[in-house]
Motif scaffolding. Structure first.
Motif: not given
Length: 259
Positions: A143-157, A219-226
């Motif tokens: 399976g595929t995955f992606r690490w959040i980093g180098p900062l603890p906050r990330a976002s995706l559409f 057509a999209t939303m921004r999801l922020d992850i902390d």
């Protein structure tokens, strides 16, 4: 229904539409263009159906119908968004008669109610529009995955859904397990919401229902992850010196029922 019968029907319809059209007798105005497009589409049907088994032909037909209905919904939503829809035929005839305004043929419809999905799964692919993630990797199970980093906050559409929306982050691993339960998510600039941690055989799932904010995309939303904190494997004797927090496999979304 056999594959030859479908192909024969497409051939027959294409032949019927191939006759000459008298432009002066065309009614409505767009009829010649409509029939020309029909001939082109029917010929593509003939090509696509060639050599297919009856089962494959039936599957092809159902998939094509579903695609056409989905696209029609998108076109209708585009016509109705922000106002009342006007039939193309009514508009064309009004233009011929010199009318300055055509009367709407149907009542207004809310575009979002037509086209917005109620669920979606977003895999963490490289082509995904993201910030704060490392490049895609493969797990030992493929399976595929992606690490959040180098900062603890990330976002995706993510695809736009009708709220309220349940967000599920499927996590392969974490470098800061003691703060995993403090992970927060936000949608379109809305309030941060702390997740609930669910541990399954397939991995860890972080669940939250964040309120949708006021950032508006078509057509999209921004999801922020902390994810609160990162850590480096190198501090624990490994060669990887990256700052990592959580490894996200996919994001699962759904509109809550009864809303």
């Amino acid at each position: 229904m056999s594959s030859p019968s479908l192909q024969d029907a497409a051939n027959a319809l294409a032949a019927a539409l191939s006759r000459r059209i008298a432009w002066k007798d065309a009614d409505p105005v767009g009829s010649p263009f409509d029939q020309a497009l029909q001939r082109r589409v029917l010929q593509s049907y003939v090509d696509d159906l060639a050599g297919l088994s009856p089962e494959d032909a039936a599957g092809w037909m159902l998939q094509r119908m579903a695609m056409l209905e989905a696209r029609l919904m998108a076109v209708q939503a585009g016509q109705w968004h922000g106002g009342e829809a006007i039939s193309p035929v009514v508009a064309a005839r009004s233009a011929q008669q010199g009318a300055t305004e055509a009367k709407p043929a149907i009542a207004p419809v809310v575009a979002e109610a037509i086209v917005l999905p109620t669920e979606a799964v977003v895999p963490m692919e490289e082509a995904l529009s993201t910030e704060g993630f490392y490049a895609k990797e493969k797990s030992s199970k493929g399976g595929t995955f992606r690490w959040i980093g180098p900062l603890p906050r990330a976002s995706l559409f993510i695809p736009k859904l009708k709220g309220p929306i349940e967000v599920r982050l499927h996590i392969l691993d974490t470098r800061a397990p003691d703060v995993l339960g403090a992970t927060r998510v936000a949608l379109d600039g809305g309030e941060w919401t702390v997740v609930t941690v669910l541990r399954e055989e397939s991995g860890i799932v972080l669940i939250a229902v964040p309120p949708v904010g006021h950032i508006n995309h078509a057509a999209t939303m921004r999801l922020d992850i902390d994810s609160i904190r990162t850590d480096s494997p190198k501090r624990h004797g490994k060669s990887d010196d990256r700052e990592l927090s959580i490894a996200v496999q996919k994001v699962q979304l759904r509109t809550l029922p009864g809303q």
